[in-house]
Design an enzyme around this catalytic site. Sequence first.
Site, PDB file in Angstrom:
ATOM      1  N   HIS A  48      26.817  25.485 116.119  1.00  0.00           N
ATOM      2  CA  HIS A  48      26.699  25.302 117.563  1.00  0.00           C
ATOM      3  C   HIS A  48      25.912  24.049 117.954  1.00  0.00           C
ATOM      4  CE1 HIS A  48      28.643  29.053 118.414  1.00  0.00           C
ATOM      5  NE2 HIS A  48      27.764  29.749 117.714  1.00  0.00           N
ATOM      6  N   ARG A  73      23.389  26.225 108.253  1.00  0.00           N
ATOM      7  CA  ARG A  73      24.539  27.025 108.660  1.00  0.00           C
ATOM      8  C   ARG A  73      25.732  26.096 108.855  1.00  0.00           C
ATOM      9  NH1 ARG A  73      24.797  31.139 113.805  1.00  0.00           N
ATOM     10  NH2 ARG A  73      24.415  29.245 115.029  1.00  0.00           N
ATOM     11  N   ASP A  87      26.008  19.875  97.419  1.00  0.00           N
ATOM     12  CA  ASP A  87      25.788  18.579  96.776  1.00  0.00           C
ATOM     13  C   ASP A  87      24.782  17.733  97.560  1.00  0.00           C
ATOM     14  OD1 ASP A  87      27.457  19.207  94.708  1.00  0.00           O
ATOM     15  OD2 ASP A  87      29.101  17.901  95.326  1.00  0.00           O
ATOM     16  N   GLU A 152      28.413  39.488 112.934  1.00  0.00           N
ATOM     17  CA  GLU A 152      28.114  39.294 114.354  1.00  0.00           C
ATOM     18  C   GLU A 152      29.210  39.781 115.296  1.00  0.00           C
ATOM     19  OE1 GLU A 152      27.666  35.054 115.074  1.00  0.00           O
ATOM     20  OE2 GLU A 152      28.755  34.626 113.230  1.00  0.00           O
ATOM     21  N   ASP A 178      26.666  37.120 119.667  1.00  0.00           N
ATOM     22  CA  ASP A 178      28.103  37.333 119.503  1.00  0.00           C
ATOM     23  C   ASP A 178      28.438  38.815 119.462  1.00  0.00           C
ATOM     24  OD1 ASP A 178      29.812  34.702 118.859  1.00  0.00           O
ATOM     25  OD2 ASP A 178      27.790  34.403 118.129  1.00  0.00           O
TER      26      ASP A 178
END
Length: 263
Positions: A48, A73, A87, A152, A178
Amino acid sequence: MPAPHNPFKAAITSGKPQLGCWLGLADSYAAEISAGAGFDWLLIDAEHAPNDLRSIIRQLQVISAFDSHAVVRPTIGESWMIKQLLDAGAQTLLVPMVESAAQARDPVRAVTYPPHGIRGVGSALARASSFAAISDYLTTAQNEICLLVQVENNAGMEALDDILMVEGIDGVFIGPSDLAADMGFIGNAGAPEVEKTVLDAMRRIVAAGKAGGILTLNADMQKACLDIGATFVATEIDVTLFASAMRAEAARARKMLGDGRQE
């Protein structure tokens, strides 16, 4: 030389609560300030917030100089995104919108090298191995990767017990906002029905021996989750903290003018 120790994973595995803050400003300068504030962990959000791989790397770099642990996230739990983030040096990932055990198994495979997973073997090019300076990275990295999945919505809640049985998942994070929307309470994560569902899910997570997590600005809810046994709890968001402080100061400053401009 083995992969760097992941203190966040060690803490939540042992049941030691870790308090965190969400980073949505997508800025390394703000991340550096936050890293020195004293939180145990900071979540760099690419779902977001307007983050891309390079902005995430810059934030990982500045946070690494402090005791706060960086959690990332991704936008979605796609294998190619997870590969890039690992990585880049992320050791802890929070994969959003997981709705089934089958879906939870995908990121497990993505964070695991063959023959048991599909993570690409390219650590010699990667920041994760200090550009091949960590000689044992390939054989030790898995021990220090922490994989969290986010449940969620109603589908995820219905599948929670199955998700909790997936090997390789270190913790489950409940997303109240959510979930509230999917339950018919959009914009009201504090609705009694939502809070009851969240707390019930947290009890199930803890009972299953997984780490439980949540982001909530409600202090009572934070304490309730911690009392149940949640071990990674985010209590604030940099964007809302900055915005509310700026608005409050602007309003205070206007009052000094006495010209009716205050809102």
